[in-house]
Design an enzyme around this catalytic site. Structure first.
Site, PDB file in Angstrom:
ATOM      1  N   ASP B  83       0.564  -1.081   0.446  1.00  0.00           N
ATOM      2  CA  ASP B  83      -0.302  -0.274   0.141  1.00  0.00           C
ATOM      3  C   ASP B  83       1.106   1.094   0.503  1.00  0.00           C
ATOM      4  OD1 ASP B  83       0.911  -0.766   2.588  1.00  0.00           O
ATOM      5  OD2 ASP B  83      -0.820   0.468   3.650  1.00  0.00           O
ATOM      6  N   GLU B 141       0.040  -1.150   5.481  1.00  0.00           N
ATOM      7  CA  GLU B 141       1.144  -0.489   6.251  1.00  0.00           C
ATOM      8  C   GLU B 141       0.703   0.688   6.834  1.00  0.00           C
ATOM      9  OE1 GLU B 141       4.664   0.971   7.852  1.00  0.00           O
ATOM     10  OE2 GLU B 141       3.803   1.750   6.397  1.00  0.00           O
TER      11      GLU B 141
END
Lengths: 375, 375
Positions: B83, B141
């Site tokens: 991400d 994350e």
């Protein structure tokens, strides 16, 4: 929660001004009129006043004006706002322990009730005033000055505010409060340098830079000043602080909003100069302000008002008005103005707002005495 | 701006892992994968890895795992998140001055490209690793830990994270960074007493009470600590401050949010004790924290990694990791972990995020050297 006066489902409110001021207060309170939604109440006030042929009534937006035109040498204005702060589940009104509870009881529908009672008694001829009278009922006092009905009127039709004395019926607990302190808001901005919180030595923390600003506020010695015989007590306070970008970022900006309440011996320019001195070395921007008003109690008509209004009290006290009120708008037009109302200023804007019924009655008597006393 | 991988209008993305790491990075960057919207990229990674019959591939939510099962005595895990922070008008990627620009270039799709390149070379047999390998590609994350794919995996399937060394390919500019500092956020709350700003002496200004809190932060002497031969530099910062009720009210509450970054010689409990000492006399509440991770560079496999990875650099440097990273999740499971990635940590989360193409190439060579070096 708005009241939409012109919808089919709302019936017009009829105010009976012949009822006692305490009952009238309750009727006014039970007609919701949060700032911006005063139309229905303004309609009712206008309709009630138009019943008296000897009063000249005007409607300007949600401002309602009434005047006597008796060609008396002096004129007294009675001013009050129709709006309230938002309802806080404290309507309809209720009576308990000799008090009327509900939103707007204290600030300031009890005062509006006294205005309307005086209009009724003059309108019916039961009361013969010694001065001409102007009644001003206005909207949007509890919100930004740009929408305040009295403020707009003072800018567009200042002649309608002209008088030899203005009485603003804001809550004073039935005491006479002279003048008002000014208020100025300013923003102190601290500029740092953003960085990741894990490498904070690469940044400059703007929130940390605010430490001396807050310390100066904490250490600030507020003045007590005597003006025209009344003692004013100033204050300088942070009313807001914001800073922070994210939980892992050293912030590059922090803003402290301060509010300075200044005595009537200072102009707005002097108040700003003082703030710049207090926050010397910091970036300061004045965001808004309103001037103070000298009590003006050296004027003959004001002296008579004090004698009648304060004289009704055991101590006969006249106090300095510490909060800012719309008396300053009259003062700016050269009209001496004082605050006198039955509400309790300490209960204004509170959920348990209330007004003492006996103070409404006592204040009404004192006001009517003044309006009919030859001085 | 979500990417909906299963809708009819989205075609699946095909990743060609045989392309150079720089090209692969650009392909990954051009597939938007803001936290929570990683499915399309996870699909592409999964599909690419499933082409290699000697890799055992698993999909758990938007986490993709691949493993070799060569029965080698040791195992190295290569971990990276798929991400990115939200797009800031910085896609598609573009190359200029030897750098690839775009959201996620540095943090951390260049690192993901190195993971995928290693998987391709092992998968095709072009590279024979000296340890078994685990690849972990995970989601979320950049947002709250409760959604972090590696965190969830460490709680539900910790055996999948087991290894003798983990390399987290977060941006380090191609340097080896050992361990990581812990991070703790705490709220310091000042309680005052509300009053009208015109009668401020009836209140206690909570914002003013924050002055000594900010002063302690401004005066705070941050520690520099050596742990396992690496120097960590701590930091204690206000990352947010809020206070204020209204422009005319003395506020009864002010809250300072602080962020403490602590070296790996302190546990979370010790970090909290330290904060309570610093803010002795004030109300403090820890809102969240994440432990530090010791560098663990005394382990034999870690030493080999340092030799291969840092040895590729002119200075051969190993640095302390100051930011918190997911290496701590491995450390908590007893797996020594280090940070090593081609991205530039100082450009992470910035609009002009970019990665140097030469660093991608150099880091790939060093990583492949380590994976094939017998030590």
């Amino acid at each position: 929660m708005g009241v939409h006066p012109h919808s089919d489902t709302d019936s017009a409110l009829a105010l009976d001004l012949s009822r006692p001021a305490t009952e009238l207060t309750a009727a006014l309170v039970d007609c919701e009129s949060v700032s911006g939604d005063e139309a229905r109440l303004a309609d009712a006030v206008e309709a009630a006043l138009r019943r008296y042929p000897n009063l000249s009534v005007q409607r300007l937006g949600n401002v309602v004006l009434a005047r006597t035109e008796l060609c008396l040498p002096r004129r007294v204005a009675l001013a009050g706002h129709l709006d309230t702060v938002p309802i806080a589940d404290n309507l309809p009104s209720r009576i308990a322990d000799g008090r009327l509870y509900g939103c707007g009881t204290s600030d300031m529908k009890a005062g509006v009730a006294l205005q309307l009672r005086a209009a009724h008694l003059v309108g019916t001829g039961e009361l013969t005033p010694v001065t001409d009278l102007t009644w001003i009922f206005y909207d949007c006092e509890e919100i930004e000055a740009a929408r305040n009905g009295l403020n707009l009127l003072s800018q567009t039709r200042p002649e309608l505010l002209q008088a030899d004395l203005a009485i603003v019926l804001e809550p004073t607990n039935g005491l006479v409060e002279g003048g008002c302190q000014g208020t100025m808001r300013a923003q102190v901005t601290l500029a740092g340098r953003r960085s990741h919180a894990a490498r904070s030595w690469l940044g400059v923390n703007a929130i940390h830079l605010a430490a001396p600003v807050l310390q100066r506020l904490a250490d600030y010695p507020a003045r007590e000043v005597e003006v025209d015989g009344l003692t004013y007590r100033e204050g300088l306070n942070a009313v807001g602080i914001t800073g922070g970008v994210a939980g892992n970022v050293v912030p590059d900006e922090c803003t402290v909003m301060v509010n300075y309440r200044f005595a009537p011996d200072r102009t707005e320019a002097q108040a700003e100069a003082h703030l710049r001195e207090v926050f010397d070395g910091f970036e300061l921007r004045v965001t808004d302000s309103a001037p103070s008003a000298r009590p003006g109690l050296d004027q003959p008509l004001a002296k008579q008002a004090v004698a009648a209004l304060a004289g009704a009290l055991p101590g006969g006290e006249v106090l300095a008005k510490l909060g800012w009120t719309d008396v300053a708008r009259f003062a700016a037009l050269g009209v001496p103005a004082l605050n006198y109302g039955p509400g309790d200023p300490n209960l204004a804007h509170k959920v348990d707002e209330s007004v003492e019924l006996a103070v409404i009655e006592r204040s009404e008597r004192a006001l009517l005495t003044f309006l009919t006393s030859s001085g």
